[in-house]
Design a protein around this motif. Structure first.
Motif, PDB file in Angstrom:
ATOM      1  N   ILE A 170       0.686  -1.117  -0.004  1.00 39.47           N
ATOM      2  CA  ILE A 170       0.184   0.127   0.073  1.00 39.47           C
ATOM      3  C   ILE A 170       0.763   0.948   0.391  1.00 39.47           C
ATOM      4  CG2 ILE A 170      -1.548   1.155   1.550  1.00 39.47           C
ATOM      5  CD1 ILE A 170      -2.850  -1.253   2.382  1.00 39.47           C
ATOM      6  N   GLN A 171       0.764   1.864  -0.963  1.00 37.14           N
ATOM      7  CA  GLN A 171       1.345   3.466  -1.291  1.00 37.14           C
ATOM      8  C   GLN A 171       0.688   4.370  -0.141  1.00 37.14           C
ATOM      9  OE1 GLN A 171       2.475   4.943  -4.804  1.00 37.14           O
ATOM     10  NE2 GLN A 171       4.685   4.996  -4.330  1.00 37.14           N
ATOM     11  N   PHE A 172       0.995   5.672   0.220  1.00 33.36           N
ATOM     12  CA  PHE A 172       0.846   7.078   0.792  1.00 33.36           C
ATOM     13  C   PHE A 172       1.382   8.239  -0.282  1.00 33.36           C
ATOM     14  CE2 PHE A 172       0.232   3.528   3.976  1.00 33.36           C
ATOM     15  CZ  PHE A 172      -1.744   4.382   4.780  1.00 33.36           C
ATOM     16  N   SER A 173       0.142   8.865  -0.498  1.00 34.07           N
ATOM     17  CA  SER A 173       1.121   9.903  -0.954  1.00 34.07           C
ATOM     18  C   SER A 173       2.167  11.005   0.371  1.00 34.07           C
ATOM     19  CB  SER A 173      -0.009  11.237  -1.927  1.00 34.07           C
ATOM     20  OG  SER A 173      -0.822  11.721  -1.123  1.00 34.07           O
ATOM     21  N   ALA A 174       2.933  11.332  -0.415  1.00 33.12           N
ATOM     22  CA  ALA A 174       3.334  12.876   0.725  1.00 33.12           C
ATOM     23  C   ALA A 174       2.786  13.601   1.076  1.00 33.12           C
ATOM     24  CB  ALA A 174       4.632  13.234  -0.282  1.00 33.12           C
ATOM     25  N   SER A 175       1.704  13.830   0.581  1.00 35.57           N
ATOM     26  CA  SER A 175       1.145  14.666   1.351  1.00 35.57           C
ATOM     27  C   SER A 175       0.082  14.765   2.003  1.00 35.57           C
ATOM     28  CB  SER A 175       0.469  15.263  -0.180  1.00 35.57           C
ATOM     29  OG  SER A 175      -0.701  14.501  -0.764  1.00 35.57           O
ATOM     30  N   MET A 176      -0.215  12.711   2.424  1.00 34.64           N
ATOM     31  CA  MET A 176      -1.230  12.745   3.024  1.00 34.64           C
ATOM     32  C   MET A 176      -0.566  12.820   4.706  1.00 34.64           C
ATOM     33  SD  MET A 176      -2.638   9.660   1.144  1.00 34.64           S
ATOM     34  CE  MET A 176      -3.365   9.859  -0.226  1.00 34.64           C
ATOM     35  N   ASN A 217     -11.160  -3.061  -7.877  1.00 33.47           N
ATOM     36  CA  ASN A 217     -11.868  -4.058  -9.175  1.00 33.47           C
ATOM     37  C   ASN A 217     -11.757  -4.573  -9.014  1.00 33.47           C
ATOM     38  OD1 ASN A 217      -9.444  -3.122 -10.296  1.00 33.47           O
ATOM     39  ND2 ASN A 217     -10.327  -1.345 -11.300  1.00 33.47           N
ATOM     40  N   ASN A 218     -11.653  -5.851 -10.557  1.00 30.43           N
ATOM     41  CA  ASN A 218     -11.547  -6.891 -11.347  1.00 30.43           C
ATOM     42  C   ASN A 218      -9.910  -7.053 -11.277  1.00 30.43           C
ATOM     43  OD1 ASN A 218     -14.281  -7.824 -10.381  1.00 30.43           O
ATOM     44  ND2 ASN A 218     -14.683  -7.211 -12.489  1.00 30.43           N
ATOM     45  N   GLU A 219      -9.033  -6.282 -12.200  1.00 29.75           N
ATOM     46  CA  GLU A 219      -8.349  -6.139 -12.060  1.00 29.75           C
ATOM     47  C   GLU A 219      -7.036  -5.572 -11.196  1.00 29.75           C
ATOM     48  OE1 GLU A 219     -10.638  -4.062 -14.489  1.00 29.75           O
ATOM     49  OE2 GLU A 219     -10.946  -5.620 -15.378  1.00 29.75           O
ATOM     50  N   PHE A 220      -7.469  -5.553 -10.233  1.00 28.71           N
ATOM     51  CA  PHE A 220      -6.922  -5.216  -8.951  1.00 28.71           C
ATOM     52  C   PHE A 220      -5.551  -6.308  -8.455  1.00 28.71           C
ATOM     53  CE2 PHE A 220      -5.649  -4.921  -4.277  1.00 28.71           C
ATOM     54  CZ  PHE A 220      -5.639  -3.791  -3.963  1.00 28.71           C
ATOM     55  N   TRP A 221      -5.460  -7.571  -8.567  1.00 33.15           N
ATOM     56  CA  TRP A 221      -5.166  -8.808  -7.937  1.00 33.15           C
ATOM     57  C   TRP A 221      -3.718  -8.575  -8.721  1.00 33.15           C
ATOM     58  CZ3 TRP A 221      -3.248  -8.104  -2.966  1.00 33.15           C
ATOM     59  CH2 TRP A 221      -4.663  -7.938  -2.679  1.00 33.15           C
ATOM     60  N   HIS A 222      -3.839  -8.484 -10.692  1.00 35.32           N
ATOM     61  CA  HIS A 222      -3.333  -8.745 -11.746  1.00 35.32           C
ATOM     62  C   HIS A 222      -2.467  -8.076 -11.805  1.00 35.32           C
ATOM     63  CE1 HIS A 222      -7.358  -9.362 -14.532  1.00 35.32           C
ATOM     64  NE2 HIS A 222      -7.025  -9.714 -13.569  1.00 35.32           N
ATOM     65  N   SER A 223      -1.665  -7.168 -10.699  1.00 36.07           N
ATOM     66  CA  SER A 223      -0.200  -6.254 -10.660  1.00 36.07           C
ATOM     67  C   SER A 223      -0.667  -6.400  -8.848  1.00 36.07           C
ATOM     68  CB  SER A 223      -0.662  -4.880 -10.394  1.00 36.07           C
ATOM     69  OG  SER A 223       0.793  -4.326 -10.103  1.00 36.07           O
ATOM     70  N   ASP A 224       1.150  -6.728  -8.866  1.00 33.32           N
ATOM     71  CA  ASP A 224       2.271  -6.526  -7.294  1.00 33.32           C
ATOM     72  C   ASP A 224       2.373  -5.224  -7.415  1.00 33.32           C
ATOM     73  OD1 ASP A 224       4.473  -6.677  -8.765  1.00 33.32           O
ATOM     74  OD2 ASP A 224       4.558  -8.507  -8.183  1.00 33.32           O
ATOM     75  N   GLU A 225       2.476  -4.284  -8.395  1.00 31.08           N
ATOM     76  CA  GLU A 225       2.729  -2.522  -7.727  1.00 31.08           C
ATOM     77  C   GLU A 225       2.062  -2.158  -6.354  1.00 31.08           C
ATOM     78  OE1 GLU A 225       5.492  -1.496  -9.257  1.00 31.08           O
ATOM     79  OE2 GLU A 225       5.955  -3.068 -10.548  1.00 31.08           O
ATOM     80  N   TYR A 226       2.770  -1.256  -6.142  1.00 27.93           N
ATOM     81  CA  TYR A 226       1.973  -0.183  -5.506  1.00 27.93           C
ATOM     82  C   TYR A 226       0.244  -0.322  -5.436  1.00 27.93           C
ATOM     83  CZ  TYR A 226       5.914   1.459  -2.449  1.00 27.93           C
ATOM     84  OH  TYR A 226       7.353   0.906  -1.324  1.00 27.93           O
ATOM     85  N   ALA A 227      -0.381  -0.378  -4.366  1.00 26.15           N
ATOM     86  CA  ALA A 227      -1.836   0.253  -4.771  1.00 26.15           C
ATOM     87  C   ALA A 227      -1.739   1.590  -4.253  1.00 26.15           C
ATOM     88  CB  ALA A 227      -2.497  -0.935  -4.378  1.00 26.15           C
ATOM     89  N   ALA A 228      -1.826   2.734  -4.304  1.00 24.86           N
ATOM     90  CA  ALA A 228      -2.435   3.876  -3.499  1.00 24.86           C
ATOM     91  C   ALA A 228      -3.739   4.081  -3.534  1.00 24.86           C
ATOM     92  CB  ALA A 228      -1.725   4.736  -5.397  1.00 24.86           C
TER      93      ALA A 228
END
Length: 363
Positions: A170-176, A217-228
Motif C-alpha cells: 500500500i502506498q500513501f502520497s507524501a501530501s498525506m 476492481n476486477n483487475e486489482f490483483w493483476h498487479s503486484d505494484e503499489y496500490a495507492a
C-alpha cells in the motif's frame, strides 16, 4: 448480552454525544471449556452464520496465522480453525520471507461477492529481515514505513486451508503526511458499496487517526505494484494532544440508505459514528465495558466493570454491533477486581461484546 443506559460521559471536546453505552462481554471459550488464551485479537468480521477473527504476531503460537470462527450465541470457538499457507506462486515474492515468519496481521474483512475470500493487512515489519536490493528498489517511497504495509488476499480451500494467494503493498502520497510509525499503521478494513475498501490508520504525523479508500476492481490483483490509497472528505475528530487511534471498523447503511463507518477507538474506550458523505460531524459514543463473572459471589455477581477493554475488532450483523477486544498486555491486569476473573485476565483472554445499533446515532 448487553444493556444500555443514558447518562453524561466525559469525552473529547469534539464529540457530539449525549449517552454512555454499557456493554457486557462474554469470555470467548475453546471447545475444551477453557478460555481462549492470548490471541491478541486484531480483527472481527461477520462470516456465514457467525463471526470470524484473527490474531497478530504477539499472540500465543497456536493462535497465529489462522482464522477462527466464533458463535454469536455463546461466544464458543468453532471446532475447526483455518491455518494460512503461502501459495507456490508467491514463494519468490519480495514479501515471502516476511509473510511466512510470523507477520503482524491486522484487520480482517470478507470479499463482498465471495465469502471464501478474505483480506488482511500487515502492520509492524520493523523486525523483519531486509528485502533484497532489487525488491527494495522496486518498493521505494511507500509514503509511510520503510517496509511497506501489505494488503493480503486469502482464499479458503476445500481442505480448510486458507491459501495466501496475492499480496500488494500500500502506498500513501507524501501530501498525506502519514509518517514512519511501524506499530501505528493500518488497523481497520471494511468494504462499502461498489467494492470500495476503507482503511483506517491509528495515527499520522500529526497524531490524528485517518481513513482512506481503495477501489478493488476486477483487475486489482493483476498487479503486484503499489496500490495507492485515496483521501476523501470526512469530518473526523481531531485532538490537540495524546494518542487516539482507531483500531477496528465496519460499514453500516441506514434504512434510508445513508452510509456510515462504525469505528472503535481503543485508547479512549469510545465508538465513532463516521458519516461517509462527509456532511455530518463524527459522533463519539463513550462506552463502559463489563466482563461476565461465570461463578458469582457476594459483591461479584454477573458482571464486573473493566478498567480497559481495548477493542480491536468491529462487525456489523444486521442491526447488532459485535466487538472483540485485544487484551493489552501492559494494562490488562488492571481489570482484576473479582477473584473469579483473575486467571482469565492473566491468560490475556478476550471477550465478545454486542450492542444494538440505534437509529439516533445517525441523526
Amino acid at each position: 448480552m448487553c444493556g444500555l443506559f443514558v447518562s453524561c460521559g466525559k469525552i473529547p471536546e469534539t464529540a457530539t454525544v449525549d449517552q454512555t453505552l454499557q456493554v457486557n462481554g462474554h469470555w470467548i471459550m475453546e471447545q475444551n471449556g477453557q478460555v481462549m488464551r492470548n490471541p491478541q485479537s486484531s480483527g472481527l468480521v461477520k462470516w456465514r452464520d457467525g463471526l470470524m477473527t484473527l490474531s497478530d504476531r504477539s499472540a500465543d503460537p497456536e493462535q497465529r496465522l489462522r482464522l477462527r470462527t466464533i458463535s454469536k450465541d455463546d461466544a464458543l470457538l468453532g471446532a475447526i480453525d483455518f491455518p494460512m499457507i503461502l501459495s507456490e506462486e508467491l514463494q519468490s515474492s519480495c514479501f515471502a520471507a516476511y509473510i511466512t515468519d510470523n507477520p503482524d496481521l491486522e484487520a480482517l474483512t470478507v470479499d463482498p461477492e465471495d465469502d471464501r475470500i478474505f483480506y488482511v493487512v500487515t502492520e509492524d515489519a520493523s523486525y523483519a529481515d531486509p528485502m533484497s536490493e532489487a525488491c527494495q528498489q522496486k518498493y521505494l517511497d511507500s509514503g509511510s514505513t520503510n517496509y511497506p504495509t501489505l494488503l493480503v488476499r486469502l482464499e479458503l480451500q476445500t481442505n480448510n486451508i486458507v491459501l495466501i494467494t496475492h499480496i500488494r503493498p500500500i502506498q500513501f502520497s507524501a501530501s498525506m503526511q502519514i509518517g514512519d510509525f511501524p506499530n501505528d499503521g493500518v488497523e481497520a478494513l471494511a468494504f462499502g458499496q461498489d467494492r470500495t475498501l476503507y482503511l483506517g490508520i491509528e495515527k499520522d504525523s500529526n497524531k490524528q487517526a485517518r481513513i482512506f479508500s481503495l477501489q478493488m476492481n476486477n483487475e486489482f490483483w493483476h498487479s503486484d505494484e503499489y496500490a495507492a490509497v485515496k483521501t476523501f472528505a470526512l469530518k473526523l475528530p481531531t485532538f490537540e494532544s495524546g494518542n487516539h487511534p482507531i483500531n477496528g471498523m465496519d460499514y453500516y447503511q441506514t434504512p434510508d440508505n445513508r452510509e456510515f463507518l462504525l469505528v472503535a477507538a481503543r485508547n479512549d474506550e469510545t465508538l465513532w459514528v463516521v458519516d461517509l458523505s462527509g456532511q455530518k460531524e463524527t459522533v463519539i459514543l463513550p462506552v463502559d465495558f463489563f466482563a461476565e463473572i461465570q461463578t458469582s459471589s457476594e459483591g461479584c455477581e454477573n458482571y464486573e466493570a473493566m478498567d480497559n477493554a481495548s477493542i480491536e475488532g468491529v462487525a456489523v450483523v444486521d442491526e447488532t454491533l459485535w466487538l472483540i477486544n485485544d487484551p493489552w498486555k501492559a494494562v490488562y491486569l488492571n481489570n482484576v477486581k473479582c477473584s473469579q476473573n483473575r486467571e482469565n485476565y492473566q491468560m490475556f483472554a478476550p471477550l465478545l461484546f454486542s450492542l444494538p445499533i440505534q437509529s439516533k446515532w445517525f441523526d
